[in-house]
Write a protein that holds these residues in place. Structure first.
Motif, mmCIF file in Angstrom:
data_model
loop_
_atom_site.group_PDB
_atom_site.id
_atom_site.type_symbol
_atom_site.label_atom_id
_atom_site.label_comp_id
_atom_site.label_asym_id
_atom_site.label_seq_id
_atom_site.Cartn_x
_atom_site.Cartn_y
_atom_site.Cartn_z
ATOM 1 N N HIS A 164 0.819 -1.225 0.000
ATOM 2 C CA HIS A 164 0.000 0.000 0.000
ATOM 3 C C HIS A 164 0.850 1.272 0.000
ATOM 4 C CE1 HIS A 164 -3.820 -2.123 0.376
ATOM 5 N NE2 HIS A 164 -3.114 -3.003 1.052
ATOM 6 N N HIS A 165 2.105 1.138 -0.348
ATOM 7 C CA HIS A 165 3.012 2.290 -0.414
ATOM 8 C C HIS A 165 3.000 3.082 0.890
ATOM 9 C CE1 HIS A 165 3.362 1.389 -4.639
ATOM 10 N NE2 HIS A 165 2.056 1.352 -4.694
ATOM 11 N N GLY A 166 3.170 2.364 1.998
ATOM 12 C CA GLY A 166 3.167 2.997 3.311
ATOM 13 C C GLY A 166 4.496 3.658 3.641
ATOM 14 N N LEU A 167 5.386 3.750 2.649
ATOM 15 C CA LEU A 167 6.662 4.431 2.892
ATOM 16 C C LEU A 167 7.157 5.083 1.619
ATOM 17 C CD1 LEU A 167 9.588 1.941 2.705
ATOM 18 C CD2 LEU A 167 7.257 1.090 2.759
ATOM 19 N N GLN A 168 7.933 6.136 1.824
ATOM 20 C CA GLN A 168 8.628 6.749 0.679
ATOM 21 C C GLN A 168 10.126 6.687 0.948
ATOM 22 O OE1 GLN A 168 6.758 10.475 -0.459
ATOM 23 N NE2 GLN A 168 4.758 9.534 -0.403
ATOM 24 N N CYS A 169 10.663 7.594 1.779
ATOM 25 C CA CYS A 169 12.110 7.519 2.030
ATOM 26 C C CYS A 169 12.440 6.362 2.967
ATOM 27 C CB CYS A 169 12.637 8.825 2.617
ATOM 28 S SG CYS A 169 12.303 9.007 4.375
ATOM 29 N N GLY A 170 11.477 5.962 3.793
ATOM 30 C CA GLY A 170 11.686 4.804 4.660
ATOM 31 C C GLY A 170 12.289 5.111 6.015
ATOM 32 N N PHE A 171 12.580 6.363 6.271
ATOM 33 C CA PHE A 171 13.268 6.655 7.533
ATOM 34 C C PHE A 171 12.395 6.368 8.750
ATOM 35 C CE2 PHE A 171 15.224 8.851 10.991
ATOM 36 C CZ PHE A 171 16.567 8.624 10.766
ATOM 37 N N CYS A 172 11.119 6.702 8.661
ATOM 38 C CA CYS A 172 10.221 6.505 9.813
ATOM 39 C C CYS A 172 9.719 5.079 9.898
ATOM 40 C CB CYS A 172 9.008 7.440 9.686
ATOM 41 S SG CYS A 172 7.898 6.964 8.318
ATOM 42 N N THR A 173 9.942 4.295 8.829
ATOM 43 C CA THR A 173 9.260 3.016 8.673
ATOM 44 C C THR A 173 9.545 2.002 9.798
ATOM 45 O OG1 THR A 173 9.427 3.451 6.312
ATOM 46 C CG2 THR A 173 8.667 1.262 6.961
ATOM 47 N N PRO A 174 10.792 1.851 10.240
ATOM 48 C CA PRO A 174 11.006 0.886 11.338
ATOM 49 C C PRO A 174 10.127 1.201 12.554
ATOM 50 C CG PRO A 174 13.112 1.653 10.461
ATOM 51 C CD PRO A 174 12.047 2.479 9.804
ATOM 52 N N GLY A 175 10.070 2.463 12.930
ATOM 53 C CA GLY A 175 9.256 2.846 14.083
ATOM 54 C C GLY A 175 7.772 2.668 13.810
ATOM 55 N N MET A 176 7.356 3.006 12.578
ATOM 56 C CA MET A 176 5.945 2.840 12.205
ATOM 57 C C MET A 176 5.552 1.363 12.296
ATOM 58 S SD MET A 176 4.271 5.560 11.317
ATOM 59 C CE MET A 176 4.608 7.292 10.967
ATOM 60 N N VAL A 177 6.416 0.496 11.756
ATOM 61 C CA VAL A 177 6.099 -0.940 11.756
ATOM 62 C C VAL A 177 6.063 -1.469 13.197
ATOM 63 C CG1 VAL A 177 6.995 -3.223 11.095
ATOM 64 C CG2 VAL A 177 6.940 -1.361 9.425
ATOM 65 N N MET A 178 7.000 -1.018 14.029
ATOM 66 C CA MET A 178 7.013 -1.499 15.416
ATOM 67 C C MET A 178 5.774 -1.004 16.160
ATOM 68 S SD MET A 178 9.576 -3.375 15.295
ATOM 69 C CE MET A 178 9.719 -4.001 16.972
ATOM 70 N N SER A 179 5.383 0.246 15.956
ATOM 71 C CA SER A 179 4.185 0.762 16.631
ATOM 72 C C SER A 179 2.933 0.057 16.118
ATOM 73 C CB SER A 179 4.048 2.279 16.419
ATOM 74 O OG SER A 179 4.987 2.959 17.218
ATOM 75 N N ALA A 180 2.846 -0.084 14.792
ATOM 76 C CA ALA A 180 1.655 -0.726 14.220
ATOM 77 C C ALA A 180 1.551 -2.178 14.686
ATOM 78 C CB ALA A 180 1.718 -0.664 12.689
ATOM 79 N N THR A 181 2.689 -2.857 14.793
ATOM 80 C CA THR A 181 2.683 -4.245 15.262
ATOM 81 C C THR A 181 2.193 -4.314 16.699
ATOM 82 O OG1 THR A 181 4.505 -4.725 13.748
ATOM 83 C CG2 THR A 181 4.151 -6.301 15.546
ATOM 84 N N ALA A 182 2.626 -3.362 17.527
ATOM 85 C CA ALA A 182 2.171 -3.327 18.922
ATOM 86 C C ALA A 182 0.667 -3.044 18.979
ATOM 87 C CB ALA A 182 2.935 -2.257 19.707
ATOM 88 N N LEU A 183 0.198 -2.145 18.133
ATOM 89 C CA LEU A 183 -1.238 -1.832 18.111
ATOM 90 C C LEU A 183 -2.061 -3.077 17.795
ATOM 91 C CD1 LEU A 183 -3.827 -0.069 17.879
ATOM 92 C CD2 LEU A 183 -3.159 0.417 15.523
ATOM 93 N N LEU A 184 -1.651 -3.810 16.749
ATOM 94 C CA LEU A 184 -2.470 -4.941 16.305
ATOM 95 C C LEU A 184 -2.444 -6.096 17.298
ATOM 96 C CD1 LEU A 184 -1.922 -4.983 12.439
ATOM 97 C CD2 LEU A 184 -3.634 -3.791 13.807
ATOM 98 N N LYS A 185 -1.406 -6.123 18.131
ATOM 99 C CA LYS A 185 -1.352 -7.154 19.172
ATOM 100 C C LYS A 185 -2.447 -6.892 20.219
ATOM 101 C CE LYS A 185 2.410 -7.172 21.634
ATOM 102 N NZ LYS A 185 2.405 -7.051 23.063
ATOM 103 N N ASP A 186 -2.629 -5.602 20.574
ATOM 104 C CA ASP A 186 -3.641 -5.232 21.575
ATOM 105 C C ASP A 186 -5.031 -5.128 20.978
ATOM 106 O OD1 ASP A 186 -1.677 -4.967 23.400
ATOM 107 O OD2 ASP A 186 -1.652 -2.770 23.440
ATOM 108 N N ASN A 187 -5.089 -4.716 19.726
ATOM 109 C CA ASN A 187 -6.355 -4.362 19.099
ATOM 110 C C ASN A 187 -6.310 -4.866 17.655
ATOM 111 O OD1 ASN A 187 -8.617 -3.124 18.105
ATOM 112 N ND2 ASN A 187 -8.045 -1.036 18.704
ATOM 113 N N PRO A 188 -6.704 -6.129 17.433
ATOM 114 C CA PRO A 188 -6.496 -6.759 16.114
ATOM 115 C C PRO A 188 -7.293 -6.125 14.978
ATOM 116 C CG PRO A 188 -7.007 -8.398 17.817
ATOM 117 C CD PRO A 188 -7.250 -7.056 18.430
#
Ligand SMILES: Cc1cc2nc3c(=O)[nH]c(=O)nc-3n(C[C@H](O)[C@H](O)[C@H](O)COP(=O)(O)OP(=O)(O)OC[C@H]3O[C@@H](n4cnc5c(N)ncnc54)[C@H](O)[C@@H]3O)c2cc1C
Ligand code: FES
Ligand code: FES
Lengths: 263, 161
Positions: B95-119
């Motif tokens: 879904h083109h959730g990144l362009q330069c990719g700099f924020c992406t590691p943090g975004m993926v880690m936060s999103a992964t934590a979110l889906l663990k609590d709230n699928p």
């Protein structure tokens, strides 16, 4: 950052002993302290981490019905575990910073820091909470002494915060979008015989109770009861985010919204 | 200097650190796990988010010694050992959730934590949860879409905007 050691006691007694050392400082969630250390605003020789002290964490209901929250309890834990017993406070905790900040930051650290824009002090004042330390109990009204100043002595630790749970309560936060701290935050609490209104973010003197609104709400708990009141702009914070007049206006609007939401 | 040991991505990790060594510096400099980024170093941007004992935290706002004995997961531990991307990673790519990719590691880690609590979070819940993750490129839109897709939800409504 200047250099320091980190000590990780597992009991309150060991933490207090470690804090007796000159230039030792408590480290709770670090969500305020670490940024200040990076800016070299503090120069401790030793940080005493409170994270391993189980006896100052968690939430319980005392025999007299008051809600007792350990000083080392994180914002995230309060948001989850107080949701059924004190939804107003849980709602406040759930809006602090972002999830990662809430997973580390603690109520004790926030109250001890007494940032003029911190959220909890408004609830502590509105509810007349008691701040319990290793050596005494301090009424919220006597705890906050101005910007970043509290009644805490050197090496004194907040072990618990006790709240008489209101019949209804609510926190309204008008966010400063860059920092996500409140530009103005208002906590309202309805008790059988009184109303409490605590205001943060607005005043140059730090958190305060809006007494006139409390009086009006005591006999008529409704947003309309505040219609004729106004907050003087004198002494309100002036910065690039808002004028004193704007903040004074927000205090009233946020109080009315909070009363309406609390029901 | 003090000795620190923890588990990182399921592997034992140890090293010598100072009291003031941040967890993110231990991960990047000592363990050479440079996927965790430092965007601001002032606790604002979320590029440094990792999981410590399952909870999302900003690794620039925690000392390495505070993670002694903890289970730490970084972006390097999110894909399967054979390189298969996680559902969140795959959705960011699709879904083109990144362009330069700099924020992406943090975004993926936060999103992964979110889906663990709230699928199955709502769009509003996703935006709220990612408040501490700043992206200078995407405008967030496709990130939200990716998280919706990773949780198996229809992204049609978001795509229309
Ligand atoms: C991005 C971001 C957004 C934020 N947004 C908000 C917000 O919207 N609203 C808000 O209210 N706050 C906000 N904060 C601040 C956050 O709530 C902090 O967690 C809190 O102010 C400090 O708590 P801490 O546990 O992290 O304390 P620390 O940073 O570890 O310590 C702060 C101070 O308190 C002292 N201390 C710590 N614990 C105790 C104790 N038990 N007894 C006595 N002294 C103690 C320390 O020595 C230090 O001086 C934000 C922070 C960040 C990084
Ligand atoms: S680098 Fe940690 S929050 Fe920006
Ligand atoms: S993709 Fe560039 S900062 Fe988010």
């Amino acid at each position: 950052m200047y250099a320091f050691e980190i000590e990780k006691p597992t009991t309150l007694a060991d933490a207090l002993a470690a804090l007796k050392e000159e230039d030792a400082q408590a480290l709770a969630g670090g969500q305020t302290l670490i940024p200040s250390l990076k800016a070299r605003l503090a120069m401790p020789s030793k940080l005493v981490s409170l994270a391993g002290i189980e006896e100052i964490k968690g939430i319980c209901t005392a025999d007299d019905g008051r809600l007792c929250i350990g000083g080392g309890t994180t914002h995230g834990a309060i948001a989850r575990e107080a949701a059924d017993r004190f939804p107003g406070l849980a709602g406040l905790a759930a809006k602090i910073g972002d999830p990662a900040v809430r997973n580390r930051g603690t109520i004790g650290g926030s109250l001890a820091n007494n940032d003029p824009s911190a959220c909890y002090p408004s609830a502590a004042l509105a509810c007349g909470a008691t701040i319990v330390t290793d050596r005494r109990e301090i009424a919220a009204g006597e705890f906050f002494l101005g910007l970043f100043e509290t009644a805490l002595e050197e090496g004194e630790l907040i072990t618990e915060v006790r709240f008489e749970v209101p019949e209804a309560s609510n926190y309204q936060k008008f966010e400063q979008p860059a920092s996500r701290f409140p530009l103005v935050g208002v906590f309202v609490a309805r008790y059988a015989d009184r109303g409490g209104v605590g205001v943060t973010g607005a005043s140059e003197g730090g958190v305060f109770r809006w007494n006139e609104a409390e009086e009006a709400l005591a006999s008529n708990w409704s947003a309309d009861a505040l219609e004729g009141l106004s907050v003087p702009a004198d002494g309100m914070i002036e910065d690039l985010h808002g004028t004193p007049e704007y903040r004074a206006h927000l205090v009233k609007v946020m109080t009315q919204r909070a009363v309406a939401a609390a029901g | 200097m003090a000795q620190v040991s923890m588990s990182v991505n399921g592997q034992p990790a140890e090293g010598e650190v100072e009291g003031r060594t941040l967890l993110v510096d231990f991960l990047r400099n000592s363990l050479e796990l440079t996927g965790t980024h430092v965007g601001c170093d002032t606790s604002q941007c979320g590029a440094c988010v990792v999981h410590v004992n399952g909870a999302a935290v900003k690794a620039c706002t925690m000392f390495a010694l505070e993670a002694e004995g903890a289970e730490v997961t970084t972006i390097e531990g999110i894909a399967a050992p054979d390189g298969t991307l996680s559902a969140v990673q795959q959705a960011f790519q699709e879904h083109h959730g990144l362009q330069c990719g700099f924020c992406t590691p943090g975004m993926v880690m936060s999103a992964t934590a979110l889906l663990k609590d709230n699928p199955r979070p709502t769009e509003a819940e996703i935006r709220e949860y990612l408040q501490g993750n700043i992206c200078r490129c995407t405008g967030y839109h496709n990130i939200v879409k990716a998280v919706m897709a990773a949780s198996g939800q229809d992204v049609g409504a978001i795509a229309a905007e």
